[in-house]
Enzyme design. Structure first.
Site, PDB file in Angstrom:
ATOM      1  CE  LYS A  49      -1.621  -1.692   3.707  1.00 19.00           C
ATOM      2  NZ  LYS A  49      -2.336  -1.998   4.981  1.00 19.00           N
ATOM      3  CB  THR A  71      -6.562   7.855   7.391  1.00 18.88           C
ATOM      4  OG1 THR A  71      -5.591   8.482   8.262  1.00 18.88           O
ATOM      5  CG2 THR A  71      -6.893   8.796   6.242  1.00 18.88           C
ATOM      6  N   GLY A  93      -7.521   3.133  11.028  1.00 25.58           N
ATOM      7  CA  GLY A  93      -8.065   1.809  10.734  1.00 25.58           C
ATOM      8  C   GLY A  93      -8.158   1.473   9.268  1.00 25.58           C
ATOM      9  CB  THR A  94      -6.907   3.057   6.139  1.00 27.44           C
ATOM     10  OG1 THR A  94      -5.590   3.292   6.655  1.00 27.44           O
ATOM     11  CG2 THR A  94      -7.703   4.353   6.168  1.00 27.44           C
ATOM     12  N   GLY A  95      -5.856   0.264   7.227  1.00 34.14           N
ATOM     13  CA  GLY A  95      -5.233  -1.018   6.934  1.00 34.14           C
ATOM     14  C   GLY A  95      -6.063  -2.188   7.415  1.00 34.14           C
ATOM     15  CB  CYS A  96      -7.924  -2.755  10.570  1.00 31.45           C
ATOM     16  SG  CYS A  96      -6.588  -2.435  11.725  1.00 31.45           S
TER      17      CYS A  96
END
Length: 271
Positions: free
Chosen positions: A174, A206, A208-211
């Site tokens: 990412k 933003t 928690g975007t990865g989760c």
């Protein structure tokens, strides 16, 4: 309701990331969320103020209770914390090699708090990444796994390829940490190298975007989507959730996980 997803991750008291984000994402996308909690955190949009680790053997009990009764159609891991937890996860999912497994190598919180102990990085690389279906690092995580800096799109592609060659069956690297008005993610599989590019959304919300992205991919894989399609649809869902963020908190605010996924998608390019 279709697709059982077991999320193995930490709890976020602020509700924007970790287990809480996973449960919301999986549910909104039509799946059924089960959980095994690795740690309890005291955090909000401003940062992480405390971490209480769950004993590894109790983590094992959570995983076994879910798998022996409910079962799962996909695994998703987030914050694992330390090497003992990584070993437990690897052991407990070893009999489920045909079940999709999305590994989000959570190492550092949005506010900078260390969420993966240094001695656990080697364990992650050696025993867990090779049994995953998809590894989803951001740039700092990829740099930690590779021991080298990534400063542009060409280096991103090289890094994703290196992670793949080092044992990850597929990698979604990412690119949100790179500067610029457009951001690019790189998907490397055994068959292809592909980039996905979209306009950056200028926002501080933003958390928690990865989760959310990894949870969405896991849900879509649990529902039978091919990997590439799952990645594309999950990116659409994430983007919509960022745009619709409720504006809570004084720092990196949470997303709106209840959004409906739009029908149009980002550009993609096969290299």
């Amino acid at each position: 309701m279709r697709g059982r997803v077991l999320s193995i991750a930490g709890s976020d008291s602020g509700g924007g990331a970790g287990i809480q984000a996973d449960i919301k994402t999986i549910t909104v996308l039509g799946g059924f969320a089960t959980t095994a909690i690795t740690a309890v955190t005291a955090q909000n949009t401003l940062g992480v103020f405390g971490v209480l680790d769950i004993p590894a053997e109790f983590l094992r009990s959570q995983i076994r209770c879910v798998l022996e009764d409910i079962g799962t159609d996909a695994f998703k891991t987030g914050m694992l914390g330390h090497a003992d937890n990584i070993a437990v996860v690897a052991e407990e999912i070893s009999g489920y090699r045909k079940v999709p497994f999305v590994l989000d190598p959570v190492m550092v919180a949005k506010g900078g708090a260390l969420l993966l102990k240094p001695d656990a990085i080697a364990a992650l690389s050696e025993i867990l990444i090779p049994v995953s279906t998809l590894l989803t690092p951001n740039l700092p995580e990829a740099e930690a796994l590779l021991g080298s800096r990534i400063s542009g799109e060409d280096e991103m592609i090289a890094a994703a390829k290196a992670l793949h060659q080092n044992g990850a069956p597929a990698v979604l690297l990412k690119g949100g940490h790179l500067p610029g008005s457009r951001l690019t993610d790189v998907l490397v599989t055994c068959d292809s190298v592909e980039t996905f590019t979209a306009e950056r959304i200028e926002t501080r919300h933003t958390h928690g975007t990865g989760c959310t992205l990894s949870g969405a991919i896991a849900t879509l894989l649990a529902q039978g989507r091919p990997l590439r399609d799952a990645v594309m649809e999950a990116r659409l869902y994430l983007r919509a959730a960022i745009v619709a963020a409720p504006g809570f908190g004084a720092g990196a605010g949470p997303l709106n996980h209840t959004v409906t996924m739009p029908s149009d998608g980002p550009e993609q390019q096969t290299l």
